[in-house]
Design a protein around this motif. Sequence first.
Motif, short mmCIF file in Angstrom:
data_model
loop_
_atom_site.label_atom_id
_atom_site.label_comp_id
_atom_site.label_asym_id
_atom_site.label_seq_id
_atom_site.Cartn_x
_atom_site.Cartn_y
_atom_site.Cartn_z
N GLU A 173 -11.69 14.74 14.95
CA GLU A 173 -11.21 15.37 13.72
C GLU A 173 -10.35 16.58 14.08
OE1 GLU A 173 -13.53 16.73 9.74
OE2 GLU A 173 -14.28 14.96 10.77
N THR A 174 -9.38 16.89 13.22
CA THR A 174 -8.55 18.08 13.40
C THR A 174 -8.55 18.85 12.09
OG1 THR A 174 -7.13 16.95 14.98
CG2 THR A 174 -6.24 18.93 13.96
N HIS A 175 -8.77 20.14 12.17
CA HIS A 175 -8.72 21.00 10.98
C HIS A 175 -7.62 22.02 11.19
CE1 HIS A 175 -12.34 19.85 8.62
NE2 HIS A 175 -12.47 19.13 9.72
N ARG A 176 -6.78 22.19 10.18
CA ARG A 176 -5.67 23.13 10.27
C ARG A 176 -5.93 24.34 9.37
NH1 ARG A 176 -3.72 18.04 10.92
NH2 ARG A 176 -2.60 17.78 12.89
N TYR A 177 -5.49 25.48 9.85
CA TYR A 177 -5.68 26.73 9.12
C TYR A 177 -4.33 27.36 8.83
CZ TYR A 177 -10.59 26.27 10.32
OH TYR A 177 -11.87 25.81 10.44
N ASN A 178 -4.06 27.63 7.55
CA ASN A 178 -2.80 28.25 7.16
C ASN A 178 -2.66 29.63 7.78
OD1 ASN A 178 -2.87 26.00 5.58
ND2 ASN A 178 -2.29 27.02 3.70
N VAL A 179 -3.75 30.37 7.77
CA VAL A 179 -3.75 31.74 8.27
C VAL A 179 -5.06 31.97 9.02
CG1 VAL A 179 -3.70 34.18 7.60
CG2 VAL A 179 -2.44 32.51 6.26
N THR A 180 -4.99 32.75 10.09
CA THR A 180 -6.22 33.13 10.79
C THR A 180 -6.08 34.54 11.34
OG1 THR A 180 -7.77 32.59 12.55
CG2 THR A 180 -5.47 32.11 13.00
N ASP A 181 -7.18 35.25 11.36
CA ASP A 181 -7.16 36.59 11.97
C ASP A 181 -7.89 36.56 13.31
OD1 ASP A 181 -9.78 36.30 11.18
OD2 ASP A 181 -9.88 38.18 10.06
N PHE A 182 -8.16 35.35 13.82
CA PHE A 182 -8.84 35.22 15.10
C PHE A 182 -7.91 35.74 16.19
CE2 PHE A 182 -10.43 32.65 18.77
CZ PHE A 182 -11.69 33.23 18.81
N PRO A 183 -8.37 36.66 17.03
CA PRO A 183 -7.49 37.33 17.98
C PRO A 183 -7.03 36.49 19.18
CG PRO A 183 -9.71 38.20 18.18
CD PRO A 183 -9.72 37.25 17.03
N LEU A 184 -7.80 35.51 19.59
CA LEU A 184 -7.42 34.73 20.77
C LEU A 184 -6.46 33.60 20.39
CD1 LEU A 184 -10.89 34.39 22.56
CD2 LEU A 184 -9.16 36.18 22.83
N ASP A 185 -5.60 33.21 21.32
CA ASP A 185 -4.67 32.12 21.07
C ASP A 185 -5.33 30.77 21.27
OD1 ASP A 185 -2.56 33.73 20.35
OD2 ASP A 185 -1.74 33.83 22.37
N GLU A 186 -6.36 30.75 22.13
CA GLU A 186 -7.10 29.51 22.31
C GLU A 186 -8.52 29.80 22.74
OE1 GLU A 186 -4.45 27.41 24.92
OE2 GLU A 186 -5.44 28.22 26.69
N LEU A 187 -9.38 28.87 22.43
CA LEU A 187 -10.79 29.01 22.76
C LEU A 187 -11.40 27.63 22.76
CD1 LEU A 187 -13.35 30.91 23.06
CD2 LEU A 187 -13.64 30.58 20.60
N ARG A 188 -12.25 27.36 23.75
CA ARG A 188 -12.98 26.10 23.77
C ARG A 188 -14.47 26.39 23.60
NH1 ARG A 188 -12.54 20.78 27.48
NH2 ARG A 188 -11.21 20.30 25.72
N LEU A 189 -15.11 25.58 22.78
CA LEU A 189 -16.56 25.68 22.58
C LEU A 189 -17.16 24.29 22.77
CD1 LEU A 189 -16.60 27.76 19.27
CD2 LEU A 189 -16.90 28.62 21.59
N PHE A 190 -18.45 24.25 23.04
CA PHE A 190 -19.18 22.98 23.10
C PHE A 190 -20.24 23.00 22.02
CE2 PHE A 190 -18.63 22.56 28.02
CZ PHE A 190 -17.33 22.14 27.84
N PHE A 191 -20.51 21.81 21.46
CA PHE A 191 -21.61 21.66 20.50
C PHE A 191 -22.50 20.55 21.04
CE2 PHE A 191 -23.65 20.05 16.63
CZ PHE A 191 -24.09 21.24 16.06
#
Length: 126
Positions: free
Chosen positions: A97-115
């Motif tokens: 799945e891909t989710h797109r965000y119109n606007v974000t205030d998240f400071p990093l340009d990329e981040l990987r997480l595991f679930f």
Amino acid sequence: MKAQVNEIKEGLQHFHGSEMFYQIPLIRTRFTNGLKYLANVAECFWLITDTSVIAKSLLNRSHFITIDFKRLSEEKQDYTGYEAEIIYSDGNGNILETHRYNVTDFPLDELRLFFVDNTLMLPSEY
């Protein structure tokens, strides 16, 4: 005030494994010390909640889920109208799945997480 990008990246390198877990009350997802740190310094509890809800909904398709936050290039932002996207995959390159965000205030340009096992974590904590 939010921590600066380099400070956040530096801080994230200190998390390996996690003896302590936190829990999101309503959805009961667990998350690690590294995520707790990130949520505090980057003020991004929304990221933990959003990714947990979506990853949980994908568990019937994969028991291991990688979550990749990526800020789009300015050119791509102008073209698509989105600032960032989060891609959920099974760890073998299959996008679930891909989710797109119109606007974000998240400071990093990329981040990987595991679930994994109902727990959201940094790759270094796996």
